[in-house]
Design a protein around this motif. Structure first.
Motif, PDB file in Angstrom:
ATOM      1  N   LEU B  17       0.826  -1.224   0.000  1.00  0.00           N
ATOM      2  CA  LEU B  17       0.000   0.000   0.000  1.00  0.00           C
ATOM      3  C   LEU B  17       0.854   1.265   0.000  1.00  0.00           C
ATOM      4  CD1 LEU B  17      -3.007  -0.664   2.421  1.00  0.00           C
ATOM      5  CD2 LEU B  17      -2.765  -1.144  -0.015  1.00  0.00           C
ATOM      6  N   TYR B  20       0.815   3.869  -2.769  1.00  0.00           N
ATOM      7  CA  TYR B  20      -0.261   4.829  -3.002  1.00  0.00           C
ATOM      8  C   TYR B  20      -0.090   6.152  -2.264  1.00  0.00           C
ATOM      9  CZ  TYR B  20      -2.687   0.791  -4.938  1.00  0.00           C
ATOM     10  OH  TYR B  20      -3.024  -0.286  -5.691  1.00  0.00           O
ATOM     11  N   THR B  21       0.820   6.206  -1.312  1.00  0.00           N
ATOM     12  CA  THR B  21       0.925   7.422  -0.493  1.00  0.00           C
ATOM     13  C   THR B  21       2.315   7.552   0.119  1.00  0.00           C
ATOM     14  OG1 THR B  21       0.049   8.606   1.427  1.00  0.00           O
ATOM     15  CG2 THR B  21      -0.015   6.205   1.537  1.00  0.00           C
ATOM     16  N   ASN B  22       2.723   8.795   0.371  1.00  0.00           N
ATOM     17  CA  ASN B  22       3.969   9.019   1.100  1.00  0.00           C
ATOM     18  C   ASN B  22       3.761   9.033   2.614  1.00  0.00           C
ATOM     19  OD1 ASN B  22       5.653   9.247  -1.149  1.00  0.00           O
ATOM     20  ND2 ASN B  22       5.039  11.388  -1.453  1.00  0.00           N
ATOM     21  N   ALA B  23       2.503   8.852   3.040  1.00  0.00           N
ATOM     22  CA  ALA B  23       2.238   8.797   4.482  1.00  0.00           C
ATOM     23  C   ALA B  23       3.009   7.620   5.085  1.00  0.00           C
ATOM     24  CB  ALA B  23       0.742   8.648   4.731  1.00  0.00           C
ATOM     25  N   ARG B  24       3.295   7.726   6.385  1.00  0.00           N
ATOM     26  CA  ARG B  24       4.104   6.688   7.053  1.00  0.00           C
ATOM     27  C   ARG B  24       3.234   5.502   7.429  1.00  0.00           C
ATOM     28  NH1 ARG B  24       9.176   9.432   9.011  1.00  0.00           N
ATOM     29  NH2 ARG B  24       8.949  11.498   8.119  1.00  0.00           N
ATOM     30  N   ILE B  25       2.826   4.737   6.438  1.00  0.00           N
ATOM     31  CA  ILE B  25       1.967   3.573   6.701  1.00  0.00           C
ATOM     32  C   ILE B  25       2.801   2.290   6.691  1.00  0.00           C
ATOM     33  CG2 ILE B  25      -0.069   4.709   5.734  1.00  0.00           C
ATOM     34  CD1 ILE B  25       0.243   2.857   3.271  1.00  0.00           C
ATOM     35  N   ALA B  26       2.169   1.214   7.178  1.00  0.00           N
ATOM     36  CA  ALA B  26       2.804  -0.116   7.207  1.00  0.00           C
ATOM     37  C   ALA B  26       4.184  -0.055   7.849  1.00  0.00           C
ATOM     38  CB  ALA B  26       2.873  -0.706   5.796  1.00  0.00           C
ATOM     39  N   LEU B  27       4.260   0.602   8.995  1.00  0.00           N
ATOM     40  CA  LEU B  27       5.543   0.774   9.673  1.00  0.00           C
ATOM     41  C   LEU B  27       5.984  -0.482  10.412  1.00  0.00           C
ATOM     42  CD1 LEU B  27       5.159   4.371  11.191  1.00  0.00           C
ATOM     43  CD2 LEU B  27       6.095   3.698   8.972  1.00  0.00           C
ATOM     44  N   GLY B  28       5.033  -1.401  10.649  1.00  0.00           N
ATOM     45  CA  GLY B  28       5.343  -2.561  11.464  1.00  0.00           C
ATOM     46  C   GLY B  28       5.310  -2.196  12.940  1.00  0.00           C
ATOM     47  N   PHE B  42      11.972   9.213  11.725  1.00  0.00           N
ATOM     48  CA  PHE B  42      11.128  10.354  12.087  1.00  0.00           C
ATOM     49  C   PHE B  42      11.983  11.429  12.750  1.00  0.00           C
ATOM     50  CE2 PHE B  42       6.824  11.904  13.295  1.00  0.00           C
ATOM     51  CZ  PHE B  42       7.198  12.869  14.213  1.00  0.00           C
ATOM     52  N   LEU B 185       8.151  17.734   7.732  1.00  0.00           N
ATOM     53  CA  LEU B 185       9.033  16.577   7.859  1.00  0.00           C
ATOM     54  C   LEU B 185       9.514  16.108   6.490  1.00  0.00           C
ATOM     55  CD1 LEU B 185       7.814  14.186  10.669  1.00  0.00           C
ATOM     56  CD2 LEU B 185       9.227  16.207  10.796  1.00  0.00           C
TER      57      LEU B 185
END
Lengths: 459, 262
Positions: B17, B20-28, B42, B185
């Motif tokens: 995923l 689809y985005t530069n957001a900090r997703i699927a970080l575990g 971060f 950021l």
């Protein structure tokens, strides 16, 4: 009316209630910027000592912004509940502080007295209180609201999933939503700040959110935070609007700078109620506030920023909101300079809102030019969890890539639930269990839902 | 993520995923907490942003760069004496220091069509990286169109509205201030450009137009200058800048805002 106070051989003369409130405020940069702050440590405490002696009834006769020129003042005075006020009407501000902390002021009593308190009384008493006082009293206030699930029951903590994207890209937003849901966030709402305020763009996002919610039968509510006039237009067009959002402030002039008035809010409130989209309740409004907004719009009438903020809560409570969110550190260091000021303001806002009977949550946040970092957010997050906050923000990795500020993450929400033994909103928790996303200890499970949600995105 | 170490780290199954985005997703996660690698990433991004906020203009270097453009360069200061003052008192950042006012008075410069101002704003880093090439390119184009130019002004601890304070003394028909934007950021070196027609004390931000995110990885210098030229010509034609200018042309509204938070 002047409020003199003598310390040693020096007599401070605070010319009116407005000045007394400002000088009694714990230090923050915004009051300095407005030229309202106490000029010495002693003057601040002198103002607090003088404020402690002010009878609560004074607040009903000496208003901080004239009744004739400000509709928020008229609202506060005209809707004041004298019956609810009666049991505390003989108190001074200092008495109120001691009474709020007493065992007598328990949850039901505080609920009864809420409509008898004006925002200025509550702001005043908060200025006399230490952080632990603000936490203890707020924790005794339980404010429960409902739409498609139930918010604010003691022992529960909800999360607004905020899946913003710099170009409102539907798939980019959906990716963040899926991430948040799989981390157990989204029970307060799924709420997008759109990059553009156009009705078409807002409608597109609302249809996407509604489709996702229906497909997975999620007991939560959606919101796209466009201007209230945009939302009203979409309600007329029968776009699926759940919650009606608006930023509000504590003076007529500041509200005008947001493009709203009490009559417009009333119109939107009635439009929201008429939709009857809530399943377990009909609290339809979602408000955002924040200290400093009145000053930044030059609508503060020389009233300190925390008192202005409390007055915004008087506006909010008329409309029985589902949630109220103080976006505490977003406004920048000229209003709240550092972590210490942000933490203090956050605790004040939560306290004032709760005591006035509002379902308070908070965007625990900061910008990069404020002297704050994620450690300060951890501190405020933990304190507000202890204080019984209704909801916090969940943003992927705490980094909002559209609004360019830092808040709290899905991980942060799980941390708070775990250290304090808090649970999601009950209906949403059942959904998480049913979907196999989490077990009832808050541990994430691997299940089919991930693949289904993933498929929903690729469609 | 060496499995043999059994640190408890768990990756997320939905890493695809991230496309689809530069957001900090699927970080575990480890337990319910953020993995150290992500936590430090971060922190690094935040460190870059903080360093940018507290960065300072290298005035001699900037002056040397700008001097090559062929216009006189003057270095001025706002009333904010240092960064902490600048951050807490935006009103000071909008006014010139007494010394700087004197310098402008002594200049006794004839009123020009276009005045270019370069200010640190919230990221001197952004100015040191981007101002030179953008100003040079813009000056060339402005000259081609036959407009007269005021001396270049560098302002330390300046905010957008210091344009108006400059306007009071130099009386240009139009001013553009290049200023370091509030670092996020994801970018700490973005430069903004605000255009004000007939700048004078007392104007508010809805009287300006803004082009945001000027940097190599964002809006590159050439594109930025094209947009600025479009706005300059529209402003002279309509004799104004601000909300009305935005409403009356077909510029890409995702780039040209009537105002942005500083």
């Amino acid at each position: 009316m002047p409020y003199p106070f003598t310390i040693g051989s020096f007599t401070y003369r605070f010319v009116d209630l407005k000045e007394l409130l400002a000088k009694a405020s714990p230090l923050r940069s915004g009051d300095g910027l407005a030229g309202l702050a106490a000029t010495s440590y002693e003057e601040r405490v002198a103002a607090q000592l003088a404020l402690a002696n002010v009878p609560l009834t004074t607040f009903l006769t000496e208003v901080v912004i004239p009744y004739e020129t400000d509709e928020v003042t008229r609202l506060i005075i005209d809707t004041h509940d004298k019956q609810a006020f009666a049991p505390i009407s003989h108190f001074t501000v200092g008495d109120l502080r001691d009474w709020l902390l007493s065992n007598e002021a328990d949850t039901p009593v505080l609920r009864q007295v809420a409509s008898g308190l004006t925002p200025e009384m509550v702001a005043a008493v908060s200025k006399l209180m230490r952080n632990q006082d603000l936490i203890l009293v707020a924790k005794k206030c339980e404010v429960v609201t409902r739409f498609r699930n139930t918010q604010g029951i003691t022992g529960h903590l909800s999360v607004r999933l905020q899946p913003n994207h710099p170009t409102d890209d539907t798939k980019g937003i959906a990716a963040s939503i899926i991430d948040g849901l799989l981390y157990g966030s989204g029970d307060a709402m799924i709420g997008i700040n759109p990059a553009t305020d156009s009705p078409a763009a807002t409608a597109r996002l609302l249809y996407m959110l509604d489709g996702l919610r229906e497909r997975f039968d999620m007991p939560t509510q959606n919101c796209v935070l466009s201007h209230i006039t945009t939302t009203l237009q979409l309600v007329e067009q029968q776009v699926p609007v759940d919650l009606i959002f608006q930023s509000i402030a504590g003076t007529e002039k500041a509200n005008a700078s947001f493009g709203v008035s009490l009559s417009l809010l009333q119109e939107a409130y009635e439009a929201g109620l008429s939709l009857k989209r809530g399943t377990v309740g009909n609290n339809v409004m979602y408000f955002e506030t924040g200290q400093g907004s009145a000053l930044s719009s030059n609508g503060h009438h020389h009233v300190d920023q925390q008192t202005c903020e409390a007055r915004a809560y008087a506006v909010a409570r008329v409309y029985q909101p589902f949630l109220v969110n103080s976006v505490v550190g977003f406004i920048g260091p000229e209003y709240l300079f550092d972590g210490k000021q942000i933490i203090r303001a956050g605790l004040e806002d939560h306290f004032c809102g709760k005591v006035l009977g509002l379902p308070m949550g908070m965007d625990i946040c900061y910008t990069n030019h404020a002297q704050a970092d994620q450690d300060d957010m951890d501190t405020l997050l933990t304190l507000l969890g202890v204080a019984g906050i209704n909801f916090i923000m969940g943003i992927p990795g705490a980094d909002d890539i559209m609004l360019n500020y830092q808040s709290t993450s899905f991980h942060d929400a799980l941390y708070l639930r775990r250290v304090l033994g808090l649970r999601p909103a009950p209906e949403f928790e059942q959904w998480l269990l049913r979907q196999g996303i989490m077990d009832n200890l808050g541990n994430r499970l691997s299940g089919n839902t991930q693949k289904q949600l993933y498929a929903a995105l690729v469609d | 993520m060496d499995e043999t170490k059994k640190t408890g780290m768990e990756a997320d199954d939905w890493e695809p995923l991230k496309a689809y985005t530069n957001a900090r997703i699927a970080l575990g996660k480890t337990g319910i907490s953020i993995p150290l690698k992500e936590s430090l990433q971060f922190r690094l991004a935040h460190a870059h942003a903080k360093d940018a906020v507290y960065s300072q203009l290298n005035v001699p270097e900037l002056e040397a760069t700008l001097s090559k453009i062929g216009l006189p360069v003057y270095c001025l200061k706002s009333k904010a004496e240092n960064r902490d003052m600048y951050l807490q008192r935006p009103d000071f950042g909008r006014l010139l220091s007494a010394d700087s006012v004197q310098r402008l008075q002594k200049l006794n410069s004839p009123s020009a069509d276009v005045c270019l101002i370069i200010a640190d704003g919230l990221s001197a880093t952004a100015i040191m990286k981007n101002a030179g090439p953008v100003v040079q390119l813009l000056v060339e184009k402005v000259r081609q169109e036959g407009y007269s130019l005021a001396p270049l002004l560098v302002v330390e601890q300046g905010r957008v509205a210091i344009t108006d304070a400059v306007g009071e003394w130099l009386r240009p028909r139009l001013a553009i201030i290049f200023i370091g934007e509030r670092p996020g950021l994801s970018s700490f070196d973005s430069m903004g450009a605000y255009i004000t027609y007939a700048p004078q004390p007392g104007l508010t931000d809805e009287r300006r137009n803004c082009i945001s995110n000027i940097r190599e990885q964002g809006l590159p210098p050439e594109l930025a200058v094209n947009k600025l030229m479009y706005l300059i010509q529209a402003a002279f034609r309509m004799q104004l800048t601000g909300v009305t200018l935005k409403d009356n042309n077909a510029l890409d509204t995702s780039v040209v805002y009537p105002q942005l938070p500083e």
